[in-house]
Design an enzyme around this catalytic site. Structure first.
Site: not given
Length: 306
Positions: A184, A249-252
């Site tokens: 990010n 947990a958006a990135g995961d």
């Protein structure tokens, strides 16, 4: 579909909802407390399995109730935990998460067994790692062990995806094992020591990672979408509009969607679009894994916002 192997952290998330982030020394009243299964490795494995992928997890837990309970969660979610080692004398990893009313979050974590995921434990799971078509890992475990696993996967011909969180300095050799690095904005700045406030900044920083050995960079930029940078050029992929509740947990979830897209044989743009949809949907409920979508839900969102 190619097999996916996820190597990474296994944490239990202790989450408190608060009206706003408080100042140092200030005590404020929270609105809710809950315990969730989390950790970047566990999150990515479950998110990929929920999308229908064949997923094996390599990781470590403590000899405690948190660890035993999480193994049951993996089995119920369709994740193969054959590569999860039980390490005596340490706790299962734990994350302390504050979620503000606007959906933003702050996280502190205690590695526990994740810090014991050494080269020796990785070598014990070598067959699982080398049989994967797509290999995913992060930086929330013992780093030499993590990149040792990435090297094994790379040398076996897998597509290797690094989610560089929490961001720490990495060597050119380590980056050379990675087909895709997915930071990010904050992580990209920490990895490169460069500003990433604008798209132009982010592209320049991503090109630094490519010059160090990474094949491609996907810079996750929140509402702006995702900036793909390769040696050939760059492209911004717009995100999807949803009512965000918790971005934990958006990135995961994004990484899982991207890995599943590649495992299915999607083109790079299609894999990124799927990743954006999965990441967006994961923010629509509280907890790291509660809103991780099925493939049907992701396709419905993509069809509704073309």
């Amino acid at each position: 579909m190619k097999k996916i192997c996820v190597m990474g952290s296994i944490n239990v998330d202790l989450t408190v909802s608060i009206p706003r982030f408080h100042a140092p020394g200030e005590t404020i009243e929270g609105t809710n407390f809950a315990t969730f299964t989390g950790g970047k490795g566990g999150n990515q494995a479950i998110a990929a399995a929920r999308l229908g992928a064949d997923v094996t997890l390599v990781g470590a837990i403590g000899e405690d109730d948190f660890g035993r309970s999480y193994l049951e969660t993996f089995r119920k979610e369709g994740v193969n935990p054959a590569g999860v080692a039980v390490v005596p004398g340490v706790s299962t990893g734990t994350a302390l998460i504050e979620v503000a009313a606007d959906g933003d979050n702050r996280i502190a974590y205690i590695p526990g067994a994740n810090g014991k995921l050494t080269e020796a434990l990785i070598d014990a799971q070598r067959t699982l790692i080398e049989s994967a078509g797509v290999f995913m890992f992060q930086m929330e475990t013992y780093l030499p062990g993590a990149f040792h696993a990435a090297r094994l996967a790379h040398e076996a011909g897998a597509c290797v995806i690094l989610d560089p969180a929490p961001a720490q300095p990495v060597s050119a050799e380590w980056l050379s094992y990675c087909d895709y690095v997915t930071p990010n904005e904050t992580e990209l700045a920490l990895l490169t020591g460069m500003p990433v406030k604008t798209i132009e900044d982010a592209e320049a920083a991503a090109r630094k990672l490519i010059s160090m050995g990474a094949k491609a960079v996907l810079n996750k930029r929140g509402p702006q979408g995702v900036l793909l940078v390769t040696a050939e050029g760059s492209q911004l992929f717009k995100g999807f509009k949803v009512n965000a509740v918790d971005t934990t947990a958006a990135g995961d979830s994004f990484n899982a969607g991207f890995a599943v897209g590649l495992a299915m044989g999607d083109s790079l743009p299609d894999a990124i679009r799927l990743a954006n949809a999965v990441g967006a949907l994961s923010t629509t409920a509280a907890g790291a894994q509660a809103a991780m979508p099925t493939m049907a839900a992701a396709k419905e969102l993509m069809d509704s916002q073309r």
